[in-house]
Design an enzyme around this catalytic site. Structure first.
Site, PDB file in Angstrom:
ATOM      1  N   SER A 277      -7.602  -5.452  -5.399  1.00 36.62           N
ATOM      2  CA  SER A 277      -8.699  -6.030  -4.616  1.00 36.62           C
ATOM      3  C   SER A 277     -10.017  -5.923  -5.370  1.00 36.62           C
ATOM      4  O   SER A 277     -10.153  -5.130  -6.320  1.00 36.62           O
ATOM      5  CB  SER A 277      -8.812  -5.310  -3.270  1.00 36.62           C
ATOM      6  OG  SER A 277      -9.403  -4.031  -3.442  1.00 36.62           O
TER       7      SER A 277
ATOM      8  N   ARG B   7       2.181  -4.889   6.131  1.00 35.26           N
ATOM      9  CA  ARG B   7       1.421  -3.845   5.416  1.00 35.26           C
ATOM     10  C   ARG B   7       2.239  -2.565   5.442  1.00 35.26           C
ATOM     11  O   ARG B   7       2.687  -2.118   6.498  1.00 35.26           O
ATOM     12  CB  ARG B   7       0.046  -3.589   6.025  1.00 35.26           C
ATOM     13  CG  ARG B   7      -0.702  -2.515   5.203  1.00 35.26           C
ATOM     14  CD  ARG B   7      -2.172  -2.430   5.452  1.00 35.26           C
ATOM     15  NE  ARG B   7      -2.791  -1.508   4.488  1.00 35.26           N
ATOM     16  CZ  ARG B   7      -4.024  -1.561   4.067  1.00 35.26           C
ATOM     17  NH1 ARG B   7      -4.826  -2.503   4.505  1.00 35.26           N
ATOM     18  NH2 ARG B   7      -4.493  -0.678   3.197  1.00 35.26           N
TER      19      ARG B   7
ATOM     20  N   TRP C 144       2.930   7.868  -2.437  1.00 32.11           N
ATOM     21  CA  TRP C 144       4.359   8.007  -2.763  1.00 32.11           C
ATOM     22  C   TRP C 144       4.519   8.912  -3.987  1.00 32.11           C
ATOM     23  O   TRP C 144       5.340   9.817  -4.007  1.00 32.11           O
ATOM     24  CB  TRP C 144       4.953   6.627  -3.030  1.00 32.11           C
ATOM     25  CG  TRP C 144       6.406   6.609  -3.398  1.00 32.11           C
ATOM     26  CD1 TRP C 144       7.464   6.505  -2.548  1.00 32.11           C
ATOM     27  CD2 TRP C 144       6.965   6.683  -4.725  1.00 32.11           C
ATOM     28  NE1 TRP C 144       8.650   6.505  -3.257  1.00 32.11           N
ATOM     29  CE2 TRP C 144       8.369   6.619  -4.600  1.00 32.11           C
ATOM     30  CE3 TRP C 144       6.414   6.785  -6.006  1.00 32.11           C
ATOM     31  CZ2 TRP C 144       9.228   6.661  -5.694  1.00 32.11           C
ATOM     32  CZ3 TRP C 144       7.268   6.836  -7.098  1.00 32.11           C
ATOM     33  CH2 TRP C 144       8.664   6.776  -6.931  1.00 32.11           C
TER      34      TRP C 144
ATOM     35  N   ASP D 217       0.835  -1.216   0.000  1.00 38.32           N
ATOM     36  CA  ASP D 217       0.000   0.000   0.000  1.00 38.32           C
ATOM     37  C   ASP D 217       0.864   1.259   0.000  1.00 38.32           C
ATOM     38  O   ASP D 217       1.979   1.253   0.530  1.00 38.32           O
ATOM     39  CB  ASP D 217      -0.927  -0.020   1.227  1.00 38.32           C
ATOM     40  CG  ASP D 217      -2.102   0.924   1.052  1.00 38.32           C
ATOM     41  OD1 ASP D 217      -2.356   1.379  -0.083  1.00 38.32           O
ATOM     42  OD2 ASP D 217      -2.764   1.211   2.062  1.00 38.32           O
ATOM     43  N   GLY D 218       0.310   2.326  -0.578  1.00 34.97           N
ATOM     44  CA  GLY D 218       0.966   3.632  -0.532  1.00 34.97           C
ATOM     45  C   GLY D 218       1.600   4.066  -1.847  1.00 34.97           C
ATOM     46  O   GLY D 218       2.280   5.096  -1.888  1.00 34.97           O
ATOM     47  N   ASN D 219       1.340   3.328  -2.923  1.00 36.77           N
ATOM     48  CA  ASN D 219       1.916   3.720  -4.219  1.00 36.77           C
ATOM     49  C   ASN D 219       1.453   5.120  -4.627  1.00 36.77           C
ATOM     50  O   ASN D 219       2.252   5.935  -5.105  1.00 36.77           O
ATOM     51  CB  ASN D 219       1.462   2.758  -5.334  1.00 36.77           C
ATOM     52  CG  ASN D 219       2.061   1.378  -5.203  1.00 36.77           C
ATOM     53  OD1 ASN D 219       2.947   1.167  -4.389  1.00 36.77           O
ATOM     54  ND2 ASN D 219       1.569   0.439  -5.990  1.00 36.77           N
TER      55      ASN D 219
ATOM     56  N   GLU E 166       1.393 -13.220  12.270  1.00 43.01           N
ATOM     57  CA  GLU E 166       1.941 -12.055  12.971  1.00 43.01           C
ATOM     58  C   GLU E 166       1.825 -10.864  12.013  1.00 43.01           C
ATOM     59  O   GLU E 166       2.059 -11.017  10.801  1.00 43.01           O
ATOM     60  CB  GLU E 166       3.407 -12.287  13.333  1.00 43.01           C
ATOM     61  CG  GLU E 166       3.620 -13.434  14.302  1.00 43.01           C
ATOM     62  CD  GLU E 166       2.930 -13.205  15.643  1.00 43.01           C
ATOM     63  OE1 GLU E 166       2.937 -12.052  16.128  1.00 43.01           O
ATOM     64  OE2 GLU E 166       2.372 -14.180  16.197  1.00 43.01           O
TER      65      GLU E 166
ATOM     66  N   ASN F 236     -11.011  -2.437  -5.476  1.00 45.92           N
ATOM     67  CA  ASN F 236     -10.235  -1.446  -6.242  1.00 45.92           C
ATOM     68  C   ASN F 236     -10.903  -1.060  -7.569  1.00 45.92           C
ATOM     69  O   ASN F 236     -10.533  -0.049  -8.174  1.00 45.92           O
ATOM     70  CB  ASN F 236      -8.806  -1.943  -6.498  1.00 45.92           C
ATOM     71  CG  ASN F 236      -7.917  -1.913  -5.258  1.00 45.92           C
ATOM     72  OD1 ASN F 236      -7.053  -2.749  -5.090  1.00 45.92           O
ATOM     73  ND2 ASN F 236      -8.114  -0.938  -4.380  1.00 45.92           N
ATOM     74  N   TRP F 237     -11.939  -1.830  -7.990  1.00 45.73           N
ATOM     75  CA  TRP F 237     -12.683  -1.424  -9.202  1.00 45.73           C
ATOM     76  C   TRP F 237     -13.377  -0.086  -8.994  1.00 45.73           C
ATOM     77  O   TRP F 237     -13.771   0.569  -9.954  1.00 45.73           O
ATOM     78  CB  TRP F 237     -13.734  -2.479  -9.574  1.00 45.73           C
ATOM     79  CG  TRP F 237     -13.161  -3.809  -9.955  1.00 45.73           C
ATOM     80  CD1 TRP F 237     -13.177  -4.949  -9.200  1.00 45.73           C
ATOM     81  CD2 TRP F 237     -12.487  -4.154 -11.176  1.00 45.73           C
ATOM     82  NE1 TRP F 237     -12.554  -5.973  -9.875  1.00 45.73           N
ATOM     83  CE2 TRP F 237     -12.130  -5.520 -11.099  1.00 45.73           C
ATOM     84  CE3 TRP F 237     -12.152  -3.439 -12.339  1.00 45.73           C
ATOM     85  CZ2 TRP F 237     -11.449  -6.184 -12.123  1.00 45.73           C
ATOM     86  CZ3 TRP F 237     -11.477  -4.108 -13.359  1.00 45.73           C
ATOM     87  CH2 TRP F 237     -11.133  -5.467 -13.248  1.00 45.73           C
TER      88      TRP F 237
HETATM   89  C1  IPE Z   1      -5.324  -2.741  -0.331  1.00 46.84           C
HETATM   90  O1  IPE Z   1      -4.988  -1.403  -0.502  1.00 46.84           O
HETATM   91  C2  IPE Z   1      -5.382  -3.445  -1.657  1.00 46.84           C
HETATM   92  C3  IPE Z   1      -4.102  -3.601  -2.326  1.00 46.84           C
HETATM   93  C4  IPE Z   1      -2.927  -3.304  -1.840  1.00 46.84           C
HETATM   94  C5  IPE Z   1      -4.180  -4.192  -3.636  1.00 46.84           C
HETATM   95  P1  IPE Z   1      -6.128  -0.292  -0.629  1.00 46.84           P
HETATM   96  O2  IPE Z   1      -5.433   1.000  -0.787  1.00 46.84           O
HETATM   97  O3  IPE Z   1      -7.109  -0.678  -1.673  1.00 46.84           O
HETATM   98  O4  IPE Z   1      -6.845  -0.405   0.784  1.00 46.84           O
HETATM   99  P2  IPE Z   1      -7.725   0.655   1.579  1.00 46.84           P
HETATM  100  O5  IPE Z   1      -8.723   1.213   0.604  1.00 46.84           O
HETATM  101  O6  IPE Z   1      -6.789   1.711   2.073  1.00 46.84           O
HETATM  102  O7  IPE Z   1      -8.331  -0.113   2.706  1.00 46.84           O
HETATM  103  C1  IPE Z   2      -1.574   0.165  -3.463  1.00 49.87           C
HETATM  104  O1  IPE Z   2      -1.299   1.514  -3.490  1.00 49.87           O
HETATM  105  C2  IPE Z   2      -1.766  -0.418  -4.838  1.00 49.87           C
HETATM  106  C3  IPE Z   2      -3.160  -0.780  -5.164  1.00 49.87           C
HETATM  107  C4  IPE Z   2      -4.164  -0.777  -4.341  1.00 49.87           C
HETATM  108  C5  IPE Z   2      -3.431  -1.189  -6.528  1.00 49.87           C
HETATM  109  P1  IPE Z   2      -2.467   2.574  -3.508  1.00 49.87           P
HETATM  110  O2  IPE Z   2      -2.846   2.854  -4.924  1.00 49.87           O
HETATM  111  O3  IPE Z   2      -3.601   2.130  -2.645  1.00 49.87           O
HETATM  112  O4  IPE Z   2      -1.772   3.845  -2.890  1.00 49.87           O
HETATM  113  P2  IPE Z   2      -2.423   4.849  -1.850  1.00 49.87           P
HETATM  114  O5  IPE Z   2      -2.906   4.067  -0.685  1.00 49.87           O
HETATM  115  O6  IPE Z   2      -3.532   5.557  -2.558  1.00 49.87           O
HETATM  116  O7  IPE Z   2      -1.297   5.757  -1.474  1.00 49.87           O
HETATM  117 MG    MG Z   3      -4.056   2.390  -0.703  1.00 47.69          MG
END
Ligand code: IPE
Ligand code: IPE
Ligand code: MG
Length: 260
Positions: free
Chosen positions: A80, A203, A40, A35-37, A222, A83-84
């Site tokens: 996920s 995470r 970033w 998470d966090g792409n 864990e 994510n759609w």
């Molecule tokens: C979880 O990240 C799904 C993936 C890393 C693919 P999200 O960014 O979708 O999760 P939420 O929305 O913060 O819970």
């Molecule tokens: C995780 O990074 C990758 C996917 C869920 C596909 P995010 O796209 O959720 O990055 P943030 O959470 O918005 O920073």
């Molecule tokens: Mg995210």
């Protein structure tokens, strides 16, 4: 687990497990919520897609580190079922990115003896991606190296409902007695069938939630949450996660710690 010697320039040399870690007490299976792409990229004034691209590079290096250090399975959350709901252009860019990466990396995966599987409702993915997934799965199925599971259009609740439906259908046909359903037969219906449950969940980006990931399989994992965004995850942050894991007492409901 042994790795083949690098045979082409796109393979970096094998890195050894850091001395601070006990190689005998590594997790067998690591799961990661990458998470966090987006944050970033945004923090650098870049489009979110650049964060996803950087994230792919980090996933590749994390896979190699896990393999080099002796971890037997890595399961990564790539997309996920929720994510759609993102803007269509981000979703489309992600699907195209998955296609390009799979096309480009398949040869290296084969050379490094990685066994790749994609977990999730694959029927819901673009046809081109489905074909690439089928090809990669088939071509690496007999590989003896690290198990690399990429959760794509994956949702933990959907996975559980699907398992329940499958068992119910067999029971309705008279092929299965409801009393015979137990934890083992249930877990055989999950996408992760045959894989040991994750020992460690990592995470990134400082979020303390599991976002519908591996709801059944994480029962006794864990959990390590790090503030770093996924594109900044590296050998050092992986080592920190593993050190944290090796400092835990896993009791599984009992009183005595069970040493991994
Ligand atoms: C979880 O990240 C799904 C993936 C890393 C693919 P999200 O960014 O979708 O999760 P939420 O929305 O913060 O819970
Ligand atoms: C995780 O990074 C990758 C996917 C869920 C596909 P995010 O796209 O959720 O990055 P943030 O959470 O918005 O920073
Ligand atoms: Mg995210």
């Amino acid at each position: 687990m042994s790795r083949p010697t690098a045979t082409s320039t796109n393979l970096s040399p094998t890195s050894v497990c850091p001395a601070e870690l006990d190689p005998a007490r590594l997790p067998v299976h690591v799961a990661v919520i990458m998470d966090g792409n987006g944050r970033w990229a945004e923090s650098r004034g870049l489009p979110r897609l650049m964060g996803h691209r950087a994230g792919v590079e980090v996933l590749k290096s994390t896979l190699r580190l896990c393999s080099d250090w002796g971890i037997e399975a890595l399961t990564a959350y790539a997309f996920s079922t929720e994510n759609w709901s993102r803007p269509g252009d981000e979703v489309n860019s992600l699907m195209t990115l998955f296609e390009r990466v799979l096309q480009k990396e398949l040869r290296s995966l084969e050379q490094e003896k990685v066994r790749i599987r994609f977990l999730g409702d694959l029927d819901g993915l673009p046809e081109k991606l489905q074909n690439l997934i089928d090809d990669a799965t088939e071509r690496t199925a007999d590989n003896s190296g690290i198990h690399f599971n990429v959760c794509t259009n994956y949702g933990g609740r959907r996975e559980l409902v699907r398992a329940a439906q499958s068992l119910a259908q067999r029971a309705a046909k008279g092929d299965l007695s409801p009393e015979a359903i137990d934890e083992n037969s249930f877990s055989r219906e999950l996408f992760t069938a045959g894989e040991q449950d994750p020992d460690l969940l990592i995470r990134t980006s400082g979020e303390y939630r599991i976002s519908n990931f591996l709801l059944w399989q994480l029962a006794y994992a864990e959990i390590h949450v790090t503030d770093v965004f996924w594109p900044d995850f590296n050998a050092n942050t992986l080592k920190q996660a593993l050190l944290d894991y090796q400092g835990r007492n896993r009791r599984f409901g009992g009183l005595d710690p069970i040493t991994p």
